[in-house]
Design an enzyme around this catalytic site. Sequence first.
Site, short mmCIF file in Angstrom:
data_model
loop_
_atom_site.label_atom_id
_atom_site.label_comp_id
_atom_site.label_asym_id
_atom_site.label_seq_id
_atom_site.Cartn_x
_atom_site.Cartn_y
_atom_site.Cartn_z
N LYS A 118 0.81 -1.23 0.00
CA LYS A 118 0.00 0.00 0.00
C LYS A 118 0.84 1.28 0.00
O LYS A 118 0.41 2.30 -0.52
CB LYS A 118 -0.95 0.01 1.20
CG LYS A 118 -2.14 -0.92 1.05
CD LYS A 118 -3.10 -0.79 2.22
CE LYS A 118 -4.26 -1.76 2.09
NZ LYS A 118 -5.25 -1.62 3.19
N ASP A 148 -9.99 3.09 2.02
CA ASP A 148 -10.11 2.66 3.43
C ASP A 148 -10.62 3.82 4.29
O ASP A 148 -11.29 3.61 5.30
CB ASP A 148 -8.76 2.19 3.98
CG ASP A 148 -8.38 0.79 3.50
OD1 ASP A 148 -9.28 0.05 3.04
OD2 ASP A 148 -7.18 0.45 3.57
N1 LIG Z 1 -11.71 -4.31 7.24
C1 LIG Z 1 -10.97 -3.73 6.29
O1 LIG Z 1 -11.46 -3.34 5.22
C2 LIG Z 1 -9.52 -3.52 6.54
C3 LIG Z 1 -8.81 -2.53 5.84
C4 LIG Z 1 -7.46 -2.32 6.15
C5 LIG Z 1 -6.84 -3.13 7.09
N2 LIG Z 1 -7.57 -4.10 7.72
C6 LIG Z 1 -6.97 -4.96 8.74
O2 LIG Z 1 -6.38 -4.14 9.73
C7 LIG Z 1 -5.25 -4.81 10.28
C8 LIG Z 1 -4.05 -3.86 10.22
O3 LIG Z 1 -3.70 -3.66 8.86
P1 LIG Z 1 -2.51 -2.67 8.46
O4 LIG Z 1 -2.47 -2.64 6.98
O5 LIG Z 1 -2.60 -1.39 9.20
O6 LIG Z 1 -1.24 -3.50 9.02
P2 LIG Z 1 0.21 -2.97 9.28
O7 LIG Z 1 0.53 -1.78 8.42
O8 LIG Z 1 1.11 -4.17 9.23
O9 LIG Z 1 0.18 -2.44 10.82
C9 LIG Z 1 -0.10 -3.33 11.85
C10 LIG Z 1 -0.11 -2.58 13.20
O10 LIG Z 1 -0.54 -3.52 14.18
C11 LIG Z 1 0.41 -3.60 15.23
N3 LIG Z 1 0.52 -4.98 15.70
C12 LIG Z 1 0.80 -6.07 14.94
N4 LIG Z 1 0.81 -7.18 15.71
C13 LIG Z 1 0.55 -6.76 16.98
C14 LIG Z 1 0.44 -7.44 18.22
N5 LIG Z 1 0.59 -8.78 18.30
N6 LIG Z 1 0.14 -6.72 19.31
C15 LIG Z 1 -0.03 -5.37 19.23
N7 LIG Z 1 0.08 -4.67 18.09
C16 LIG Z 1 0.36 -5.36 16.97
C17 LIG Z 1 1.71 -3.12 14.64
O11 LIG Z 1 2.47 -2.61 15.71
P3 LIG Z 1 4.09 -2.49 15.66
O12 LIG Z 1 4.35 -1.18 14.99
O13 LIG Z 1 4.48 -2.53 17.08
O14 LIG Z 1 4.58 -3.66 14.85
C18 LIG Z 1 1.24 -2.06 13.65
O15 LIG Z 1 1.05 -0.83 14.29
C19 LIG Z 1 -5.07 -6.09 9.46
O16 LIG Z 1 -5.65 -7.16 10.15
C20 LIG Z 1 -5.83 -5.79 8.18
O17 LIG Z 1 -6.33 -6.97 7.56
C21 LIG Z 1 -8.88 -4.31 7.47
#
Ligand SMILES: NC(=O)c1ccc[n+]([C@@H]2O[C@H](COP(=O)([O-])OP(=O)(O)OC[C@H]3O[C@@H](n4cnc5c(N)ncnc54)[C@H](OP(=O)(O)O)[C@@H]3O)[C@@H](O)[C@H]2O)c1
Length: 281
Positions: free
Chosen positions: A74, A110
């Site tokens: 992204k 999003d």
């Molecule tokens: N429903 C929808 O349409 C939609 C749209 C977008 C995203 N999502 C979902 O939202 C989630 C996040 O997506 P993203 O793109 O933002 O991911 P990302 O860029 O990889 O960011 C993930 C975030 O979660 C934190 N994290 C990961 N594992 C963790 C844990 N075990 N405990 C605490 N914090 C943790 C990370 O913290 P650190 O910085 O400490 O690593 C980071 O801040 C995913 O599950 C994705 O599928 C859903």
Amino acid sequence: MVEWLPSSSTRILFVIGDPVSHSVSPPMHNRVIRRLGLDAVYLAIRVPGEILGSFISLARVNNVLGFNVTIPHKVAVASLLDSLDESAELTGCVNTVRVRGNNLEGFNTDVAGVEKSLKNAGFKGGGAAVIVGAGGGARAAVLALLSMGCSITVLNRSLERALSLKKHFAEKGFSVEVRGLDEAPQVLSRADVVVNATPVGMGSWEAPFPPGLLRSGQVLLDMVYTPHPTRLVKEASEKGVVSIPGVEMLVHQAAESFEKWFGVMPPVEEMREEALRRLRG
Ligand SMILES: NC(=O)c1ccc[n+]([C@@H]2O[C@H](COP(=O)([O-])OP(=O)(O)OC[C@H]3O[C@@H](n4cnc5c(N)ncnc54)[C@H](OP(=O)(O)O)[C@@H]3O)[C@@H](O)[C@H]2O)c1
């Protein structure tokens, strides 16, 4: 009887990511494409980072109408496009590309996905928003909630990533407070609206923070959409929290992408039905 078959003039749509085999975007989009009788097809294509640039070039010379972008591309895709709309520019993330002639235009639907999910659940905006996580999903939530008049606090496991989000938005002229996840009890108690933008709870019965920290009167959006509902959504709604499952954001961001490509809003109800059917297995 065969009602429709793709031909060499069929418009091509797809989602790229790595991995991408779990995506429910193809059935969601194909269902409404067929419903509206459009000559288009939507696929899921795994694109490893090292071929992202060359893969994108192919979109310029084929019958591609547009595509979605998911983890981990992204951010990287933004620099390969010809223009970005405000949502993509301000978040630095692109989840939707529209091909217009030889131009690739980037959007971040999003942001609208978050805003529509919250508004449909009755959240009118204003007050204190707490976003858990500091990645791409969190950036979309920050922009959506800023546009709804909320003050923003981001709680993240690593303070370093939260600070980089804060710096990103400060450079765009927006103020975001950041805290470590260990401060969840105090910060969540003051929240009007809470968004989980971590993957915690995806495919497991975990939660990013104890759901008992939430209280009746608050609004929760969990971006995680599988299982449906997540533990966070289930336990929060049992406490009287207005709890929005991730499938709502999934459907609304998809509908916004569809509208960018085809110029019409798809039947959102039908997209939701298809997504839920796939998520429930
Ligand atoms: N429903 C929808 O349409 C939609 C749209 C977008 C995203 N999502 C979902 O939202 C989630 C996040 O997506 P993203 O793109 O933002 O991911 P990302 O860029 O990889 O960011 C993930 C975030 O979660 C934190 N994290 C990961 N594992 C963790 C844990 N075990 N405990 C605490 N914090 C943790 C990370 O913290 P650190 O910085 O400490 O690593 C980071 O801040 C995913 O599950 C994705 O599928 C859903």
